[in-house]
Scaffold this active site. Structure first.
Site, PDB file in Angstrom:
ATOM      1  CD  GLN A  98      -3.479   0.352   0.927  1.00 22.00           C
ATOM      2  OE1 GLN A  98      -3.496  -0.670   0.884  1.00 22.00           O
ATOM      3  NE2 GLN A  98      -4.493   1.552   0.812  1.00 22.00           N
ATOM      4  CD  GLU A 155     -14.789   1.523  -0.959  1.00 24.58           C
ATOM      5  OE1 GLU A 155     -13.564   1.588  -1.814  1.00 24.58           O
ATOM      6  OE2 GLU A 155     -15.014   0.504  -0.839  1.00 24.58           O
TER       7      GLU A 155
HETATM    8 ZN   LIG Z   1     -12.715  -3.105   0.047  1.00 23.54          ZN
END
Ligand SMILES: [Zn+2]
Length: 288
Positions: free
Chosen positions: A170, A257
């Protein structure tokens, strides 16, 4: 004889045109396929650890795009209007806090743009679905499996699309993005904000903790699938919540989301669902 020649000529032209059309068609179809990978979100072809955005969804859904960054986007548009925009952006940018994990209530840990995991955080991982390389925190995996099997019995396939993702991965992705924005002449602070529009900073993504799964089984918007309807009805019974609801983006700082489901334990999942609150509201911990 002349007629025959003319016929041959026409036939030749037709053949050339047809061949050209075939070639054009072939390349036109080939290009986007190469760019976006596969049209179906096939788990084997997407490296979830390499990118924050599921490639197949990048255009349709601003996956993991934080609401903080939507503000930035608005401010980007507003920046031509006046100076206040950048000042506002600086104000809205959160000061990160390293999250403390309660060993008794690890499943209620709030990870966000503000509350970030320590860089060395490493959960024990296991794989909920055989043959699909999408791990979760080993304590969460059995609950996902239980939910997966229950959904399957109802004719819904909760294909894991993106589970745990390493903080170091990340970080490198985020830093790449930041340095790109700095090369364009932005300050470090501004570049960080702009980068966060595309990828959350290291430790700020729930995927770094391994408590969340992005669930995708079709190319269409996940919100319109029977799987999404099933999850809305039953996920809480297995301890999962819709982490980033549509109407809570200003609080979660992450855009809606529908595919992102977070484990919080059955008891709390049921309470959260019944309350209509998002995790920040339920815990009384806010990002600004
Ligand atoms: Zn996610």
């Amino acid at each position: 004889m002349q007629r025959k020649n003319r016929f041959r000529l026409i036939l030749g032209i037709v053949l050339i045109v047809a061949l050209a059309a075939l070639l054009i068609g072939y390349f036109a179809l080939r290009k986007p396929a190469e760019k976006s990978g596969t049209s179906t979100p096939s788990v084997s072809l997407t490296d979830s650890s390499s990118t924050e955005l599921p490639t197949g969804l990048a255009k349709a859904d601003p996956t993991m795009k934080s609401a903080a960054s939507s503000n930035t986007a608005n401010q980007k548009a507003a920046s031509s209007v006046g100076q206040t925009a950048s000042g506002q952006a600086e104000e809205n940018w959160v000061t990160p806090v390293t999250v403390k994990i309660d060993p008794q209530k690890w499943y209620l840990t709030l990870v966000s743009i503000k509350y970030r995991l320590p860089e060395n955080y490493q959960p024990e991982l296991t794989y909920p679905v055989k043959g699909i390389d999408r791990p979760l925190d080993a304590r969460v995996t059995p609950h996902y499996v239980e939910m997966y099997n229950a959904a399957k019995a109802d004719g819904c396939t909760l294909t894991p699309y993106s589970g745990w993702r390493s903080i170091s991965r990340q970080k490198s992705n985020y830093e790449n993005k930041v340095s790109n924005y700095m090369k364009e002449g932005n300050s470090r602070a501004k570049a960080e904000q702009l980068a966060a529009e595309w990828i959350l900073p290291p430790g700020a993504s729930e995927h770094n903790m391994g408590l969340s799964m992005d669930i995708v089984n079709t190319q269409e918007s996940f919100e319109n699938t029977k799987e999404f309807k099933w999850l809305q009805e039953h996920a809480a019974d297995y301890g999962f919540i819709l982490r980033y609801p549509k109407d809570k983006a200003s609080i979660t700082k992450v855009a809606y989301e529908p595919w992102h489901w977070r484990y919080v334990g059955v008891e709390d999942a049921k309470k959260i669902k019944a309350s209509g609150k998002c995790l920040e509201e339920y815990l009384g911990i806010y990002n600004s």
